[in-house]
Design an enzyme around this catalytic site. Structure first.
Site, PDB file in Angstrom:
ATOM      1  N   ILE A 121       1.227  -0.934   0.122  1.00  0.00           N
ATOM      2  CA  ILE A 121      -0.156  -0.006   0.253  1.00  0.00           C
ATOM      3  C   ILE A 121       0.399   1.269   0.337  1.00  0.00           C
ATOM      4  O   ILE A 121       0.514   2.026  -0.361  1.00  0.00           O
ATOM      5  CB  ILE A 121      -1.178   0.717   0.995  1.00  0.00           C
ATOM      6  N   ASP A 122       2.372   0.969  -0.101  1.00  0.00           N
ATOM      7  CA  ASP A 122       2.899   2.403   0.923  1.00  0.00           C
ATOM      8  C   ASP A 122       3.163   3.466  -0.919  1.00  0.00           C
ATOM      9  O   ASP A 122       3.840   4.616  -0.320  1.00  0.00           O
ATOM     10  CB  ASP A 122       3.910   1.686   1.173  1.00  0.00           C
ATOM     11  N   GLY A 165       2.165   3.646   5.883  1.00  0.00           N
ATOM     12  CA  GLY A 165       2.993   4.564   4.594  1.00  0.00           C
ATOM     13  C   GLY A 165       4.849   4.136   4.858  1.00  0.00           C
ATOM     14  O   GLY A 165       5.667   4.690   3.732  1.00  0.00           O
ATOM     15  N   LYS A 208     -14.867  28.685   9.242  1.00  0.00           N
ATOM     16  CA  LYS A 208     -14.684  27.069   8.929  1.00  0.00           C
ATOM     17  C   LYS A 208     -15.087  26.537  10.197  1.00  0.00           C
ATOM     18  O   LYS A 208     -14.405  27.130  11.202  1.00  0.00           O
ATOM     19  CB  LYS A 208     -13.181  26.836   8.982  1.00  0.00           C
TER      20      LYS A 208
HETATM   21  O1  F6P Z   1       4.411  -2.186   4.212  1.00  0.00           O
HETATM   22  C1  F6P Z   1       2.889  -1.876   4.740  1.00  0.00           C
HETATM   23  C2  F6P Z   1       2.910  -1.272   6.070  1.00  0.00           C
HETATM   24  O2  F6P Z   1       0.843  -1.661   6.133  1.00  0.00           O
HETATM   25  C3  F6P Z   1       3.448  -0.065   6.211  1.00  0.00           C
HETATM   26  O3  F6P Z   1       2.480   1.040   5.973  1.00  0.00           O
HETATM   27  C4  F6P Z   1       3.599  -0.217   7.783  1.00  0.00           C
HETATM   28  O4  F6P Z   1       4.908   0.545   7.681  1.00  0.00           O
HETATM   29  C5  F6P Z   1       3.572  -1.715   7.679  1.00  0.00           C
HETATM   30  O5  F6P Z   1       3.537  -1.796   7.247  1.00  0.00           O
HETATM   31  C6  F6P Z   1       3.182  -2.014   8.813  1.00  0.00           C
HETATM   32  O6  F6P Z   1       3.907  -3.397   9.582  1.00  0.00           O
HETATM   33  P1  F6P Z   1       3.193  -4.483  10.347  1.00  0.00           P
HETATM   34  O7  F6P Z   1       2.063  -5.351   9.838  1.00  0.00           O
HETATM   35  O8  F6P Z   1       4.285  -5.199  10.136  1.00  0.00           O
HETATM   36  O9  F6P Z   1       2.808  -3.749  11.640  1.00  0.00           O
END
Ligand code: F6P
Length: 314
Positions: A121-122, A165, A208
């Site tokens: 997803i990053d 991310g 706002k």
């Molecule tokens: O690399 C995908 C990701 O979801 C990152 O965005 C996040 O920092 C990390 O994996 C989280 O890792 P885990 O699922 O091992 O906690």
């Protein structure tokens, strides 16, 4: 084929594409369960056409995934190579992110023809404009902000939304632009808390009713930013951490199509005798780079878009 690292919506679509393209070309397909961990343990399963039916729209990965420390050792890699050779596997597709590609490269160097398919997803992989799962994660974050705006405006509240991310600000930037966030904090651009507070203050004075700040996890935690804002401005801000919600659920059409294209291309490359590459989607077409390119080159953030976000959220 295996999926490795954090799961990403669309990985199943890639598994389906690899399997069906291979079988279409009279190849036999073996799915390796639980990433490199399952590879070292020989946790293999033969995949037929029907095994990948009904998974295109499903999040997660039917092959499951893992993060393995042992695979980073010489002993672990040798074990994996032996398993692959013993099973007569002639080519490997690794669906995952940067860490997975480093592992894939080690296998390729030891004589296992390997192709990487970017699934994370990053969106932090160089050589592709999009990674599988990124679009879905952005849409989930946008949907969350839409919901927060309802409650935020009803209560005249400010919210900080922390998105994933790792070290990349891509999810934060895209979700921020698409949801009209008042401020977007990303690791690629140092932030000034005074400026964040000044923007909140200007909005407040203009009448706002609410504000949304999006912070990428690579900058700081949402609660750290909340404390800094409280300290500098006295504003009380609520915090929402989206976390793993961003990795689950049905992939968007975009991710399904991307995964289908890249999965099929990976098989075609292996059939042509190409190895040690990563496939991607760049400037409207398929891209192919050496695996190390994907982590050695830093994927730059779209600064034009970042500046535009600032202008539009004036
Ligand atoms: O690399 C995908 C990701 O979801 C990152 O965005 C996040 O920092 C990390 O994996 C989280 O890792 P885990 O699922 O091992 O906690």
């Amino acid at each position: 084929m295996l999926t490795s690292g954090g799961d990403a919506p669309g990985m199943n679509a890639a598994i389906r594409a690899v399997t069906r393209t291979a079988i279409y070309n009279n190849l036999e397909v073996i799915g390796i369960k639980r990433g490199f961990l399952g590879l070292m343990e020989g946790d293999f399963v033969k995949l037929n056409l029907g095994d990948v039916g009904g998974i295109l729209q499903r999040g997660g990965t039917i092959l499951q995934t893992a993060r393995s420390e042992k695979f980073k050792t010489e002993e672990g890699i040798n074990e994996a190579v032996k398993r692959l050779n013993d099973a007569g596997i002639e080519g490997l597709v690794v669906i995952g992110g940067e860490g997975s590609f480093k592992g894939a490269w080690e296998l390729n160097k030891r004589g296992i023809p390997t192709i990487g398919v970017p699934g994370t997803i990053d969106n932090d992989i160089a050589g592709t404009d999009y990674t599988i799962g990124f679009d879905t994660a952005v849409n989930i974050a946008v949907e969350a902000v839409n919901r927060l705006r309802d409650t935020a405006s009803s209560h005249e509240r400010m919210f900080i939304v922390e998105v994933m991310g790792r070290k990349s600000g891509y999810i934060a930037l895209m979700a921020g632009v698409a949801s009209g966030a008042e401020s977007i904090l990303i690791p690629e651009v140092p932030y000034d808390i005074e400026e964040v507070c000044a923007k909140l203050r200007r909005g407040h004075q203009r009448g706002k009713t609410h504000s949304i700040i999006i912070v990428a996890e690579g900058v700081a935690s949402a609660s750290q930013i909340r404390d800094q804002i409280l300290d500098k401005s006295g504003y009380e801000v609520r915090v929402v951490v989206l976390g793993h919600l961003q990795r689950g659920g049905s992939p968007t059409a975009f991710d399904r199509i991307l995964a289908s294209r890249l999965g099929a291309k990976a098989v075609e490359l292996l059939m042509e005798g190409v190895e040690g590459k990563v496939v991607g989607w760049e400037k409207g077409g398929i891209s192919v780079y050496d695996l190390p390119y994907s982590w050695e080159v830093k994927k730059e953030i779209d600064m034009e878009l970042y500046k535009l976000a600032d202008i539009l959220s004036i």
